[in-house]
Design a protein around this motif. Structure first.
Motif, PDB file in Angstrom:
ATOM      1  N   TYR A  77      65.273 -30.785 -67.462  1.00  0.00           N
ATOM      2  CA  TYR A  77      64.626 -30.894 -66.078  1.00  0.00           C
ATOM      3  C   TYR A  77      63.286 -32.292 -66.426  1.00  0.00           C
ATOM      4  CZ  TYR A  77      62.215 -30.496 -62.042  1.00  0.00           C
ATOM      5  OH  TYR A  77      61.834 -31.147 -60.713  1.00  0.00           O
ATOM      6  N   PHE A  78      62.498 -31.825 -67.297  1.00  0.00           N
ATOM      7  CA  PHE A  78      61.708 -33.141 -67.788  1.00  0.00           C
ATOM      8  C   PHE A  78      62.406 -34.491 -67.519  1.00  0.00           C
ATOM      9  CE2 PHE A  78      59.195 -29.153 -66.382  1.00  0.00           C
ATOM     10  CZ  PHE A  78      58.689 -29.729 -65.418  1.00  0.00           C
ATOM     11  N   PRO A  79      63.802 -34.323 -68.790  1.00  0.00           N
ATOM     12  CA  PRO A  79      63.799 -35.566 -68.962  1.00  0.00           C
ATOM     13  C   PRO A  79      64.827 -36.414 -68.544  1.00  0.00           C
ATOM     14  CG  PRO A  79      64.025 -34.215 -71.693  1.00  0.00           C
ATOM     15  CD  PRO A  79      63.341 -33.664 -69.649  1.00  0.00           C
ATOM     16  N   GLY A 277      70.095 -18.898 -61.747  1.00  0.00           N
ATOM     17  CA  GLY A 277      68.579 -19.339 -61.742  1.00  0.00           C
ATOM     18  C   GLY A 277      68.444 -20.353 -61.357  1.00  0.00           C
ATOM     19  N   PHE A 278      67.632 -21.020 -61.841  1.00  0.00           N
ATOM     20  CA  PHE A 278      66.768 -22.319 -60.914  1.00  0.00           C
ATOM     21  C   PHE A 278      66.752 -23.844 -61.625  1.00  0.00           C
ATOM     22  CE2 PHE A 278      64.791 -24.204 -57.588  1.00  0.00           C
ATOM     23  CZ  PHE A 278      64.457 -23.541 -56.464  1.00  0.00           C
ATOM     24  N   SER A 279      67.310 -24.954 -61.090  1.00  0.00           N
ATOM     25  CA  SER A 279      67.034 -25.925 -61.780  1.00  0.00           C
ATOM     26  C   SER A 279      68.907 -26.616 -62.776  1.00  0.00           C
ATOM     27  CB  SER A 279      65.874 -25.477 -62.938  1.00  0.00           C
ATOM     28  OG  SER A 279      66.680 -25.306 -63.520  1.00  0.00           O
ATOM     29  N   ASN A 280      69.703 -26.225 -62.520  1.00  0.00           N
ATOM     30  CA  ASN A 280      71.192 -27.180 -62.789  1.00  0.00           C
ATOM     31  C   ASN A 280      70.826 -27.107 -64.258  1.00  0.00           C
ATOM     32  OD1 ASN A 280      73.680 -26.790 -63.034  1.00  0.00           O
ATOM     33  ND2 ASN A 280      73.286 -28.632 -61.606  1.00  0.00           N
ATOM     34  N   ASP A 281      70.480 -26.915 -65.245  1.00  0.00           N
ATOM     35  CA  ASP A 281      69.888 -27.280 -66.912  1.00  0.00           C
ATOM     36  C   ASP A 281      71.861 -27.900 -66.897  1.00  0.00           C
ATOM     37  OD1 ASP A 281      67.309 -27.892 -66.415  1.00  0.00           O
ATOM     38  OD2 ASP A 281      66.801 -25.519 -68.093  1.00  0.00           O
ATOM     39  N   ASN A 282      71.418 -28.891 -67.590  1.00  0.00           N
ATOM     40  CA  ASN A 282      73.066 -29.600 -68.565  1.00  0.00           C
ATOM     41  C   ASN A 282      73.322 -29.030 -68.972  1.00  0.00           C
ATOM     42  OD1 ASN A 282      72.348 -32.325 -67.535  1.00  0.00           O
ATOM     43  ND2 ASN A 282      71.206 -32.941 -69.266  1.00  0.00           N
ATOM     44  N   ILE A 283      73.036 -27.566 -69.774  1.00  0.00           N
ATOM     45  CA  ILE A 283      73.199 -25.791 -70.511  1.00  0.00           C
ATOM     46  C   ILE A 283      74.083 -25.177 -69.641  1.00  0.00           C
ATOM     47  CG2 ILE A 283      72.082 -25.113 -70.948  1.00  0.00           C
ATOM     48  CD1 ILE A 283      72.926 -24.930 -73.933  1.00  0.00           C
ATOM     49  N   SER A 284      74.228 -24.914 -68.764  1.00  0.00           N
ATOM     50  CA  SER A 284      74.107 -24.778 -67.535  1.00  0.00           C
ATOM     51  C   SER A 284      75.950 -23.447 -67.025  1.00  0.00           C
ATOM     52  CB  SER A 284      73.306 -23.864 -66.003  1.00  0.00           C
ATOM     53  OG  SER A 284      71.573 -24.074 -66.449  1.00  0.00           O
ATOM     54  N   GLY A 285      75.993 -25.052 -67.316  1.00  0.00           N
ATOM     55  CA  GLY A 285      77.975 -24.510 -66.753  1.00  0.00           C
ATOM     56  C   GLY A 285      78.630 -24.428 -68.052  1.00  0.00           C
ATOM     57  N   LEU A 286      77.524 -25.279 -69.057  1.00  0.00           N
ATOM     58  CA  LEU A 286      78.408 -24.771 -70.091  1.00  0.00           C
ATOM     59  C   LEU A 286      78.493 -23.012 -71.153  1.00  0.00           C
ATOM     60  CD1 LEU A 286      77.146 -28.011 -72.263  1.00  0.00           C
ATOM     61  CD2 LEU A 286      79.226 -27.789 -70.430  1.00  0.00           C
ATOM     62  N   ILE A 287      77.243 -22.750 -71.052  1.00  0.00           N
ATOM     63  CA  ILE A 287      77.600 -21.155 -71.320  1.00  0.00           C
ATOM     64  C   ILE A 287      79.059 -20.433 -70.772  1.00  0.00           C
ATOM     65  CG2 ILE A 287      75.370 -22.128 -71.374  1.00  0.00           C
ATOM     66  CD1 ILE A 287      74.926 -19.863 -69.429  1.00  0.00           C
ATOM     67  N   THR A 293      73.263 -21.140 -60.313  1.00  0.00           N
ATOM     68  CA  THR A 293      71.745 -21.820 -60.423  1.00  0.00           C
ATOM     69  C   THR A 293      71.967 -22.441 -58.707  1.00  0.00           C
ATOM     70  OG1 THR A 293      70.116 -23.261 -61.753  1.00  0.00           O
ATOM     71  CG2 THR A 293      72.624 -23.946 -61.282  1.00  0.00           C
ATOM     72  N   VAL A 294      70.175 -22.897 -58.879  1.00  0.00           N
ATOM     73  CA  VAL A 294      70.048 -24.019 -57.511  1.00  0.00           C
ATOM     74  C   VAL A 294      69.783 -25.230 -58.174  1.00  0.00           C
ATOM     75  CG1 VAL A 294      68.407 -24.540 -55.962  1.00  0.00           C
ATOM     76  CG2 VAL A 294      69.368 -21.511 -56.583  1.00  0.00           C
ATOM     77  N   SER A 295      70.682 -25.841 -57.384  1.00  0.00           N
ATOM     78  CA  SER A 295      70.380 -27.902 -58.446  1.00  0.00           C
ATOM     79  C   SER A 295      69.593 -28.388 -57.567  1.00  0.00           C
ATOM     80  CB  SER A 295      71.986 -28.591 -58.616  1.00  0.00           C
ATOM     81  OG  SER A 295      71.896 -29.522 -58.727  1.00  0.00           O
ATOM     82  N   GLN A 296      68.570 -28.920 -58.519  1.00  0.00           N
ATOM     83  CA  GLN A 296      67.683 -29.792 -57.726  1.00  0.00           C
ATOM     84  C   GLN A 296      67.793 -31.558 -57.609  1.00  0.00           C
ATOM     85  OE1 GLN A 296      63.675 -28.413 -58.425  1.00  0.00           O
ATOM     86  NE2 GLN A 296      64.521 -27.336 -60.012  1.00  0.00           N
ATOM     87  N   PRO A 297      67.525 -32.619 -56.432  1.00  0.00           N
ATOM     88  CA  PRO A 297      68.589 -33.622 -57.436  1.00  0.00           C
ATOM     89  C   PRO A 297      67.147 -34.152 -58.087  1.00  0.00           C
ATOM     90  CG  PRO A 297      67.131 -33.512 -55.106  1.00  0.00           C
ATOM     91  CD  PRO A 297      67.211 -32.025 -55.661  1.00  0.00           C
ATOM     92  N   LEU A 327      62.681 -32.389 -51.293  1.00  0.00           N
ATOM     93  CA  LEU A 327      63.750 -32.830 -51.324  1.00  0.00           C
ATOM     94  C   LEU A 327      64.767 -31.222 -51.633  1.00  0.00           C
ATOM     95  CD1 LEU A 327      63.206 -35.313 -54.659  1.00  0.00           C
ATOM     96  CD2 LEU A 327      63.342 -35.784 -52.001  1.00  0.00           C
ATOM     97  N   LYS A 328      65.696 -31.280 -50.433  1.00  0.00           N
ATOM     98  CA  LYS A 328      66.799 -30.727 -50.807  1.00  0.00           C
ATOM     99  C   LYS A 328      67.206 -30.571 -51.602  1.00  0.00           C
ATOM    100  CE  LYS A 328      67.007 -28.894 -47.322  1.00  0.00           C
ATOM    101  NZ  LYS A 328      66.098 -28.212 -46.327  1.00  0.00           N
ATOM    102  N   THR A 329      67.829 -28.469 -51.969  1.00  0.00           N
ATOM    103  CA  THR A 329      68.241 -28.243 -53.445  1.00  0.00           C
ATOM    104  C   THR A 329      69.648 -28.120 -52.650  1.00  0.00           C
ATOM    105  OG1 THR A 329      67.602 -26.012 -52.704  1.00  0.00           O
ATOM    106  CG2 THR A 329      66.552 -27.143 -53.893  1.00  0.00           C
ATOM    107  N   GLU A 330      70.869 -27.033 -54.520  1.00  0.00           N
ATOM    108  CA  GLU A 330      71.785 -27.488 -53.614  1.00  0.00           C
ATOM    109  C   GLU A 330      72.244 -25.690 -54.544  1.00  0.00           C
ATOM    110  OE1 GLU A 330      76.794 -28.629 -53.466  1.00  0.00           O
ATOM    111  OE2 GLU A 330      75.091 -29.827 -54.756  1.00  0.00           O
TER     112      GLU A 330
END
Length: 337
Positions: A77-79, A277-287, A293-297, A327-330
């Motif tokens: 997220y923060f990177p 979850g919440f944030s849609n980290d890069n790994i979330s779709g790989l596990i 998850t809730v994706s943030q822009p 900002l909106k989430t998805e």
């Protein structure tokens, strides 16, 4: 013998130019002729000039540097926010100093002192889970150095903020679980010191209320975001006489850890227990199964925060104090629910 450090003064004297003209070239300022720019840059390269930001700041009262302080690098997220901020900073001619507070208040304070020592023109910051006192940030206000909060913000400081709609994102996540016929939805919540935790918990509660599902306080567990503790809390939930059939987590690292624990117990996700979850980290779709998850822009958050900061630096700060960008989430539906 100590080598002489090449300075702006040396370059200016050799080319018979003013120090301010050389400074403008070296900071990328547009108001310099192409001939002068070429001469300065070629000589700087020949002399192996290393730009001294303190010298430049003394000349033009700007360091052309902004600071970014983030609380953790556990997730992507923060990177990603930093990359978004750096895109704008580079376009606007600013260098970036990055501070990592490691979720501790003391380190955050030390980072702000470092930013002040480096004479940053402005600061982007997302606070730690421990931060309750904001005196170290109010110093920037007193000195007239612009601040923009992002993601984790201080509600008490009247400065620009960039956030996502945490309430709406949480509401839709829990509503999704309810529509999947889940009735016992647990919430691994964040600490109440963070506004994102408060808003996501409110979204969780309101979704249950809308669908007339009783709120069971036993299923709500606030925690300090230490991932090692997720095992304790998930195991506690699973040992309840009436365990949950779904978990909504404050963020993706929490949700992913919960998912792994549930699987080790021999339970099927999402049949026995769904997880969001919440944030849609890069790994979330790989596990396996992939995490709903809730994706943030995230990149947009970095872009927006940096642009607000640059706008503050270049204009009257008082014009920008009340700005809050939401900002909106998805909701990204995957196999875990």
């Amino acid at each position: 013998m100590k080598r002489h450090q090449i300075t702006i003064v040396d370059i200016a004297q050799k080319l018979n130019l003013s120090k301010s003209t050389v400074s403008r070239v070296l900071t990328g300022h547009p108001s310099v002729s192409e001939k002068t720019r070429k001469a300065v840059l070629e000589l700087a390269d020949q002399l192996d000039y290393s730009r001294n930001m303190l010298s430049i700041s003394l000349l033009n009262k700007k360091s052309n540097t902004i600071g970014i302080i983030v609380p953790e690098f556990i997730s992507s997220y923060f990177p990603q926010v930093i990359m978004g901020a750096q895109e704008v900073a580079a376009q606007e001619g600013y260098n970036v100093i990055i501070g990592h507070s490691n979720e501790t208040y003391e380190t955050e304070v030390a980072n702000t002192k470092l930013m002040l020592a480096n004479q940053v023109d402005g600061l982007l910051i997302s606070i730690t889970k421990e931060t309750r006192n904001f005196d170290h940030l109010k110093v920037f206000e007193r000195k007239g150095i612009p601040i923009v909060f992002f993601n984790r913000v201080c509600e008490d400081m009247n400065v620009p903020k960039v956030v996502v709609d945490d309430y709406e994102g949480a509401f839709r996540a829990v509503e999704h679980l309810i529509k999947r016929k889940k009735k016992r939805i647990a919430h691994l919540a964040g600490p109440d010191t963070l506004s994102i935790s408060v808003k996501r918990l409110r979204g969780y509660r309101d979704a249950l209320k809308k669908y007339n599902i009783p709120i069971d306080e036993e299923l709500i567990i606030p925690y300090d975001l230490t991932i090692a503790k997720v095992k304790i809390y998930v195991n506690h939930l699973l040992r309840l006489d009436n365990p949950p059939d779904a978990i909504f987590a404050i963020n993706d690292p929490t949700a992913i850890e919960a998912l792994q624990i549930v699987k080790k117990k021999g339970l099927q996700v999402p049949r026995d227990i769904a997880i969001v979850g919440f944030s849609n980290d890069n790994i979330s779709g790989l596990i396996e199964p992939a995490l709903t998850t809730v994706s943030q822009p995230v990149r947009e958050m970095g872009n927006t925060a940096a642009q607000l900061l640059v706008d503050q630096i270049n204009r009257d700060i008082s014009e920008w104090k009340s700005i809050i960008r939401v900002l909106k989430t998805e909701l990204i539906v995957r196999k875990s629910s």
